[in-house]
Design a protein around this motif. Sequence first.
Motif, PDB file in Angstrom:
ATOM      1  N   CYS A  18      42.443 -13.450 -60.597  1.00 35.16           N
ATOM      2  CA  CYS A  18      43.834 -13.407 -61.068  1.00 35.16           C
ATOM      3  C   CYS A  18      44.090 -14.517 -62.079  1.00 35.16           C
ATOM      4  O   CYS A  18      44.738 -14.289 -63.109  1.00 35.16           O
ATOM      5  N   GLU A  19      43.584 -15.713 -61.806  1.00 30.97           N
ATOM      6  CA  GLU A  19      43.758 -16.849 -62.715  1.00 30.97           C
ATOM      7  C   GLU A  19      43.086 -16.589 -64.056  1.00 30.97           C
ATOM      8  O   GLU A  19      43.658 -16.861 -65.110  1.00 30.97           O
ATOM      9  N   ILE A  20      41.878 -16.085 -63.998  1.00 30.90           N
ATOM     10  CA  ILE A  20      41.122 -15.824 -65.230  1.00 30.90           C
ATOM     11  C   ILE A  20      41.822 -14.745 -66.065  1.00 30.90           C
ATOM     12  O   ILE A  20      41.979 -14.894 -67.279  1.00 30.90           O
ATOM     13  N   ALA A  21      42.273 -13.683 -65.415  1.00 31.92           N
ATOM     14  CA  ALA A  21      42.955 -12.599 -66.133  1.00 31.92           C
ATOM     15  C   ALA A  21      44.221 -13.115 -66.812  1.00 31.92           C
ATOM     16  O   ALA A  21      44.501 -12.770 -67.966  1.00 31.92           O
ATOM     17  N   CYS A  36      49.186 -18.747 -65.114  1.00 35.46           N
ATOM     18  CA  CYS A  36      50.513 -18.870 -64.501  1.00 35.46           C
ATOM     19  C   CYS A  36      50.495 -18.476 -63.030  1.00 35.46           C
ATOM     20  O   CYS A  36      51.541 -18.342 -62.402  1.00 35.46           O
ATOM     21  N   ILE A  37      49.315 -18.274 -62.476  1.00 30.93           N
ATOM     22  CA  ILE A  37      49.118 -18.077 -61.037  1.00 30.93           C
ATOM     23  C   ILE A  37      47.951 -18.982 -60.663  1.00 30.93           C
ATOM     24  O   ILE A  37      47.016 -19.144 -61.446  1.00 30.93           O
ATOM     25  N   HIS A  38      48.047 -19.621 -59.503  1.00 33.32           N
ATOM     26  CA  HIS A  38      46.992 -20.535 -59.070  1.00 33.32           C
ATOM     27  C   HIS A  38      46.593 -20.240 -57.635  1.00 33.32           C
ATOM     28  O   HIS A  38      47.428 -19.838 -56.829  1.00 33.32           O
ATOM     29  N   ILE A  39      45.333 -20.473 -57.346  1.00 30.72           N
ATOM     30  CA  ILE A  39      44.862 -20.376 -55.971  1.00 30.72           C
ATOM     31  C   ILE A  39      44.715 -21.805 -55.459  1.00 30.72           C
ATOM     32  O   ILE A  39      43.952 -22.592 -56.001  1.00 30.72           O
ATOM     33  N   ILE A 115      49.004  -8.250 -64.790  1.00 28.43           N
ATOM     34  CA  ILE A 115      47.582  -8.370 -65.097  1.00 28.43           C
ATOM     35  C   ILE A 115      46.821  -9.021 -63.940  1.00 28.43           C
ATOM     36  O   ILE A 115      45.691  -8.669 -63.654  1.00 28.43           O
ATOM     37  N   CYS A 116      47.455  -9.959 -63.239  1.00 29.41           N
ATOM     38  CA  CYS A 116      46.822 -10.594 -62.084  1.00 29.41           C
ATOM     39  C   CYS A 116      46.656  -9.588 -60.943  1.00 29.41           C
ATOM     40  O   CYS A 116      45.656  -9.599 -60.227  1.00 29.41           O
ATOM     41  N   ILE A 127      53.359  -6.047 -57.888  1.00 28.06           N
ATOM     42  CA  ILE A 127      54.590  -6.311 -58.622  1.00 28.06           C
ATOM     43  C   ILE A 127      55.693  -5.687 -57.786  1.00 28.06           C
ATOM     44  O   ILE A 127      55.681  -4.492 -57.489  1.00 28.06           O
ATOM     45  N   LYS A 128      56.614  -6.525 -57.384  1.00 30.34           N
ATOM     46  CA  LYS A 128      57.715  -6.072 -56.516  1.00 30.34           C
ATOM     47  C   LYS A 128      58.998  -5.993 -57.336  1.00 30.34           C
ATOM     48  O   LYS A 128      59.311  -6.907 -58.103  1.00 30.34           O
ATOM     49  N   GLU A 129      59.698  -4.925 -57.177  1.00 27.43           N
ATOM     50  CA  GLU A 129      61.009  -4.769 -57.803  1.00 27.43           C
ATOM     51  C   GLU A 129      62.029  -4.600 -56.689  1.00 27.43           C
ATOM     52  O   GLU A 129      61.998  -3.620 -55.967  1.00 27.43           O
TER      53      GLU A 129
END
Length: 130
Positions: A18-21, A36-39, A115-116, A127-129
Amino acid sequence: MKRVNVVKKDACMACKACEIACSEAFYKEFNPDYSCIHIETAKDGVSPKPVHCVQCGKCAKACPEGAITQNAKGVYMINKKKCVGCGKCAEACPFGVIVKKEGAETATKCIACGICVKACPMEILEIKEA
């Protein structure tokens, strides 16, 4: 409100796909520091934990230029034309997921593009709406 959501908290393998993407999408670089996302490590000191933008708006309140606004879907977006690259949004982010790459003119943050979500082999993100 549209945002990234973790659906299987215990299933993360810390593969960092996810981070790489995310870093490749924003910066065309294979660098998790620009994601913009981190593990991170959970409170137990062992388990991996995805940390992502919850669209709280603290970045928008901290922006002196008014460059961060919420769109109709509830996603806070950075207007690159108004952003002066001061980094105050990154400082204000309680999750540390706004990226201000050295030398970049503007900051970047999650725009709930998904993308993540697509990159995660364990399918723990959505993705939550609401």
